[in-house]
Enzyme design. Structure first.
Site, short mmCIF file in Angstrom:
data_model
loop_
_atom_site.label_atom_id
_atom_site.label_comp_id
_atom_site.label_asym_id
_atom_site.label_seq_id
_atom_site.Cartn_x
_atom_site.Cartn_y
_atom_site.Cartn_z
N HIS A 42 27.13 62.54 -6.23
CA HIS A 42 26.24 62.98 -5.15
C HIS A 42 26.25 64.51 -5.05
O HIS A 42 25.22 65.16 -4.96
CB HIS A 42 26.68 62.40 -3.80
CG HIS A 42 26.12 61.04 -3.51
ND1 HIS A 42 26.61 59.91 -4.11
CD2 HIS A 42 25.13 60.63 -2.69
CE1 HIS A 42 25.94 58.86 -3.66
NE2 HIS A 42 25.04 59.27 -2.79
N LYS B 249 29.76 49.36 0.72
CA LYS B 249 30.48 48.58 1.72
C LYS B 249 30.82 49.45 2.92
O LYS B 249 31.01 50.66 2.78
CB LYS B 249 31.75 47.97 1.11
CG LYS B 249 32.86 48.99 0.87
CD LYS B 249 34.13 48.29 0.48
CE LYS B 249 35.25 49.28 0.12
NZ LYS B 249 35.96 49.79 1.29
#
Lengths: 198, 288
Positions: free
Chosen positions: A36, A104
């Site tokens: 990222h 998650k």
């Protein structure tokens, strides 16, 4: 139950509602903290990215891979904790327009807002269930940025009936995690009382 | 004489066992949780977990891609051994290639990953001594999702037992969906800042089916286990009756002016494995 074949459109995402069970097929990419950061840095510097995230899914995952006869083979690929990407994801969604984030634990308000604004959703997959998850990945098509290490690299995966995934944050500003958190907050008051803390 | 080669091979086997098969107490607890849940979402999460455990066991594949960093507990009995530390490091390196394990250990500043799971002080080895006729090695591969949610509080003695309960609850609420619930809480009380943290992690070696031998501590474990499940965080934080599979507490005497409490959170994939290495044989198990 819904089957999504990537790439998907903004309209496809906006049709999904909280709690829907979906499976995905087609090409998608792993990216966690380092990938990222690198993607956003490349954008800032005007460099091109090795893949086009548009319409695709970003999987918060650092897989175990092994090389067999020169080909990468996926061993295990469960999700990592998505909140670590909270500060990076809103920008990532805005600039690269992925239509789904798979992970998650859910993500924060800023990400939820970016999902609503730009048309993206969060698909929760069971944490730790890495062998099961790997069954839905037909092929490892390649890897980029392996210099940041196996877990952090950008893996190019081909999904086939990858799931089950739950739409846990939709493109309309709703989050299953926020709903649970509100309930947990109420429950916590009862728990405190039981433990003699109030 | 227990050779380096024997120790290294045992470490490879231990790591393989630990990451592919859960101890029976954990698997039982997960099965019970599945039976006990009523909501579709919670049942779906636990079913995925149970199916995944079965698949991992059948195919000898790591159940979770985060095979952790490797924490060892070594008890050196009345035996002669080769260089234990070297053997463990060699074993971790070999297992990383052969099991395979994900290379997780990086330099904390440069974040460089050597790809071997070896680094400064990693694997981390806790040593103790015994007069047994064997060398005991326990391994705990510890994933980051749960470890990142672990906390220490240096409370005041005036906070008492209430302070402990409040801190454990706060830590669990703060962790929420992030550490892959249902979790196991290792709680270390007393000692000092570092001792309570060590005890909190060591408490996770004890099966969730056992209680602390002292009643006051055992009662606290029971009370926390029962009430914390009423938070409703549930499997994966998606809501449900099962948030905590176990609460294990260990304690040490502490300074009269101190009241340290540490919580080490363990995800449902509570992996551990043990071996007793004798001069002529190796026994594997889940000895606490």
């Amino acid at each position: 139950m819904k089957e999504l074949t990537l790439p998907i459109t903004e309209d496809d995402v906006r049709e999904l509602s909280l709690g829907d069970i979906v499976y995905i097929s087609g090409e998608f990419y792993t990216a966690r903290d380092e990938a990222h950061m690198r993607a956003l840095k490349y954008l800032e510097e005007g460099k091109s990215l090795p893949v086009d995230f548009g319409g695709r899914a970003v999987f918060h995952c650092g897989p175990i891979m092994r090389k067999l006869n020169g080909e990468w083979e996926l061993v295990a690929a469960g999700p990592t904790t998505s909140t670590r990407m909270n500060t990076l994801e809103p920008q990532f969604i805005e600039k690269l327009l992925p239509r789904a984030i798979i992970g998650k634990g859910g993500m924060g308000k800023e990400t939820l807002k970016a999902m609503e604004t730009f048309g993206c959703c969060y698909l929760a997959i069971t944490g730790g269930a890495a062998v099961l998850a790997a069954r839905g990945i037909k092929k490892v098509k390649g890897v980029e940025w392996l210099d940041i290490g196996m877990p952090e690299a950008l893996w190019i995966l081909e999904g086939e009936h990858f799931g089950p995934l739950i739409v846990a944050m939709d493109a309309h500003g709703n989050s299953l995690f926020d709903n649970v958190e509100a309930q947990v907050k109420k429950n916590a008051e009862k728990v405190k009382k039981k433990l003699g803390l109030t | 004489m227990i050779t380096e080669e024997t120790i290294k091979n045992t470490v490879v086997e231990l790591l393989k066992r630990a990451v592919t098969k859960l101890p029976p107490d954990i698997e039982d607890a997960l099965n019970k949780a599945y039976q006990n849940e009523t909501s579709d979402v919670a049942k779906m999460q636990l079913k995925a977990i149970l199916d995944n455990i079965a698949l991992a066991g059948e195919t000898l594949t790591p159940m979770c891609q985060d095979t952790g960093v490797h924490i060892f507990y070594v008890t050196v009995g009345n035996v002669k051994t080769g260089n234990i530390e070297k053997a463990i490091r060699d074993g971790v390196k070999e297992a990383t290639e052969t099991v395979p394990l994900r290379p997780n250990a990086v330099h904390p500043l440069t974040r460089k990953n050597p790809g071997t799971n070896l680094g400064q002080n990693m694997p981390y080895i806790n040593y103790s001594l015994s007069d047994a006729e064997y060398l005991e090695i326990q391994v705990m591969p510890k994933g980051a999702g749960s470890e990142n949610m672990s906390q220490l509080a240096m409370l005041n003695p005036a906070h008492g037992v209430k302070g402990i309960k409040q801190f454990v609850l706060d830590t669990l609420l703060h962790a929420g969906s992030k550490p892959c619930p249902p979790v196991i809480l290792g709680v270390g009380i007393g000692g000092s800042a570092d001792i309570s943290m060590k005890l909190a992690k060591k408490a996770l070696l004890r099966p969730v089916t056992t209680r602390h031998p002292e009643k006051q501590i055992a009662d606290l474990e029971e009370e926390l286990l029962e009430t914390l499940n009423e938070t409703g965080i549930g499997p994966m934080g998606l809501g449900g009756k099962t948030t905590v599979l176990g609460v294990n507490i260990e304690y040490a005497a502490c300074h009269t002016a101190s009241h340290p409490v540490a919580v080490n959170i363990q995800c449902w994939a509570a992996r551990r494995a043990s071996a007793k290495i004798y001069e002529d044989k190796v026994e594997y198990g889940w000895f606490a």
